[in-house]
Design an enzyme around this catalytic site. Structure first.
Site, PDB file in Angstrom:
ATOM      1  N   ASP A   1       0.843  -1.209   0.000  1.00  0.00           N
ATOM      2  CA  ASP A   1       0.000   0.000   0.000  1.00  0.00           C
ATOM      3  C   ASP A   1       0.872   1.249   0.000  1.00  0.00           C
ATOM      4  O   ASP A   1       0.556   2.230   0.649  1.00  0.00           O
ATOM      5  CB  ASP A   1      -0.906  -0.046   1.250  1.00  0.00           C
ATOM      6  CG  ASP A   1      -2.000   1.018   1.223  1.00  0.00           C
ATOM      7  OD1 ASP A   1      -2.331   1.499   0.132  1.00  0.00           O
ATOM      8  OD2 ASP A   1      -2.506   1.352   2.307  1.00  0.00           O
TER       9      ASP A   1
ATOM     10  N   LYS B   1       3.107   3.369  -5.791  1.00  0.00           N
ATOM     11  CA  LYS B   1       2.459   2.444  -6.704  1.00  0.00           C
ATOM     12  C   LYS B   1       3.434   1.812  -7.694  1.00  0.00           C
ATOM     13  O   LYS B   1       3.242   0.662  -8.088  1.00  0.00           O
ATOM     14  CB  LYS B   1       1.296   3.128  -7.430  1.00  0.00           C
ATOM     15  CG  LYS B   1       0.273   3.782  -6.465  1.00  0.00           C
ATOM     16  CD  LYS B   1      -0.139   2.892  -5.297  1.00  0.00           C
ATOM     17  CE  LYS B   1      -0.710   3.686  -4.123  1.00  0.00           C
ATOM     18  NZ  LYS B   1      -0.805   2.898  -2.868  1.00  0.00           N
TER      19      LYS B   1
ATOM     20  N   ASP C   1      -3.496  -2.692  -2.292  1.00  0.00           N
ATOM     21  CA  ASP C   1      -4.493  -1.617  -2.342  1.00  0.00           C
ATOM     22  C   ASP C   1      -4.239  -0.709  -3.547  1.00  0.00           C
ATOM     23  O   ASP C   1      -3.152  -0.713  -4.119  1.00  0.00           O
ATOM     24  CB  ASP C   1      -4.418  -0.800  -1.039  1.00  0.00           C
ATOM     25  CG  ASP C   1      -5.569   0.199  -0.916  1.00  0.00           C
ATOM     26  OD1 ASP C   1      -6.637  -0.041  -1.514  1.00  0.00           O
ATOM     27  OD2 ASP C   1      -5.405   1.218  -0.204  1.00  0.00           O
ATOM     28  N   ASN C   2      -5.247   0.061  -3.929  1.00  0.00           N
ATOM     29  CA  ASN C   2      -5.086   1.132  -4.935  1.00  0.00           C
ATOM     30  C   ASN C   2      -4.628   0.637  -6.302  1.00  0.00           C
ATOM     31  O   ASN C   2      -3.928   1.362  -7.016  1.00  0.00           O
ATOM     32  CB  ASN C   2      -4.088   2.197  -4.443  1.00  0.00           C
ATOM     33  CG  ASN C   2      -4.454   2.769  -3.098  1.00  0.00           C
ATOM     34  OD1 ASN C   2      -3.758   2.521  -2.106  1.00  0.00           O
ATOM     35  ND2 ASN C   2      -5.550   3.493  -3.035  1.00  0.00           N
TER      36      ASN C   2
ATOM     37  N   GLU D   1     -11.102   5.073  -0.656  1.00  0.00           N
ATOM     38  CA  GLU D   1     -11.455   5.288   0.738  1.00  0.00           C
ATOM     39  C   GLU D   1     -12.276   6.557   0.988  1.00  0.00           C
ATOM     40  O   GLU D   1     -12.090   7.569   0.356  1.00  0.00           O
ATOM     41  CB  GLU D   1     -10.187   5.329   1.621  1.00  0.00           C
ATOM     42  CG  GLU D   1      -9.061   6.221   1.122  1.00  0.00           C
ATOM     43  CD  GLU D   1      -8.073   5.469   0.217  1.00  0.00           C
ATOM     44  OE1 GLU D   1      -8.489   4.527  -0.488  1.00  0.00           O
ATOM     45  OE2 GLU D   1      -6.899   5.857   0.238  1.00  0.00           O
TER      46      GLU D   1
END
Ligand code: MG
Length: 241
Positions: free
Chosen positions: A158, A161, A186-187, A218
């Protein structure tokens, strides 16, 4: 949420002091020693005070389920930020040890304050660094935090990226995963980790089995996101994955 994105990607704080204010908010309002109340208080801050790049309550349920499924004893997290997801994982796996890597000392201090207030400091350790720093952080995990062959039951990715895939490769190169370990990312849609997603799709059924969870960024319900939960099908030190 696109405010201050450039700064966010270099400093890992939004730049208006919201992360430090979060720690004050938690210490003032959440019941000391009550981890669930600390999680609730951070979510309240994310919805009502200032948007936070925590995994948040909606995606947090996917994370909780993965932690329970991994029957985790040792969890590696990449990207502590303010400690929200580390805390969620500590609650979902009440006997697990969590080692969370954070690039920024300022965030590590905020997270430590929050985790201490929640009463989980004995099980959650924050290491300041990054896996791709040329060896120092990897050595610290090996020498001081019990990272051995096949020792990591789950990893939560997380952080930056573009570091998802290279850092997953470092985890594999070090042989820390075992057959059946879970890696949660995530993401994957926003801000997006396309190389990581392409890798998991290419290796599907061979080295990994991945479920792509469609969810939302989120603390809002408009912008879509993807969380990937990937089960490792290899053993430690599989060279060609
Ligand atoms: Mg995130």
């Amino acid at each position: 949420m696109m405010f201050g994105m450039k700064r966010l990607m270099t400093e890992w704080q939004v730049g208006d002091g919201r992360e430090a204010r979060l720690a004050d908010y938690v210490v003032e309002r959440a019941r000391r020693g009550n981890a669930a109340d600390v999680i609730r208080t951070i979510d309240e801050y994310g919805y009502n005070e200032s948007f936070l790049i925590n995994v948040g309550d909606e995606k947090g349920l996917i994370l909780d389920a993965a932690v329970a499924r991994a029957n985790a004893g040792l969890i590696l997290e990449l990207g502590t930020y303010c400690g929200y997801s580390a805390l969620r994982m500590a609650v979902a796996a009440p006997t697990a040890r969590i080692v969370s890597i954070e690039f920024k000392q300022a965030n590590a201090q905020i997270a430590r304050r929050i985790l201490e207030h929640a009463g989980v400091s004995d099980r959650v350790t924050i290491v300041v660094g990054t896996l791709g720093d040329g060896g120092a952080t990897v050595q610290a995990l090996r020498n001081s935090h019990g990272f051995e062959t096949g020792s990591v039951d789950m990893a939560f990715i997380d952080h930056a990226k573009d570091a998802y895939l290279p850092d997953l490769q470092l985890i594999l190169d070090n042989g820390w995963l075992r057959h059946g370990s879970l890696v949660v990312a995530d993401n994957v849609k926003v801000p997006g980790a396309p190389e990581y997603q392409a890798y998991m799709r290419e290796k599907e059924g061979k080295f990994w089995h991945t479920v792509e969870h469609e969810t939302h960024v989120e603390y809002q319900s408009v912008i879509k996101d993807l969380v990937l939960v990937s089960e490792y099908l290899g053993g430690p030190r599989t060279a060609s994955n």
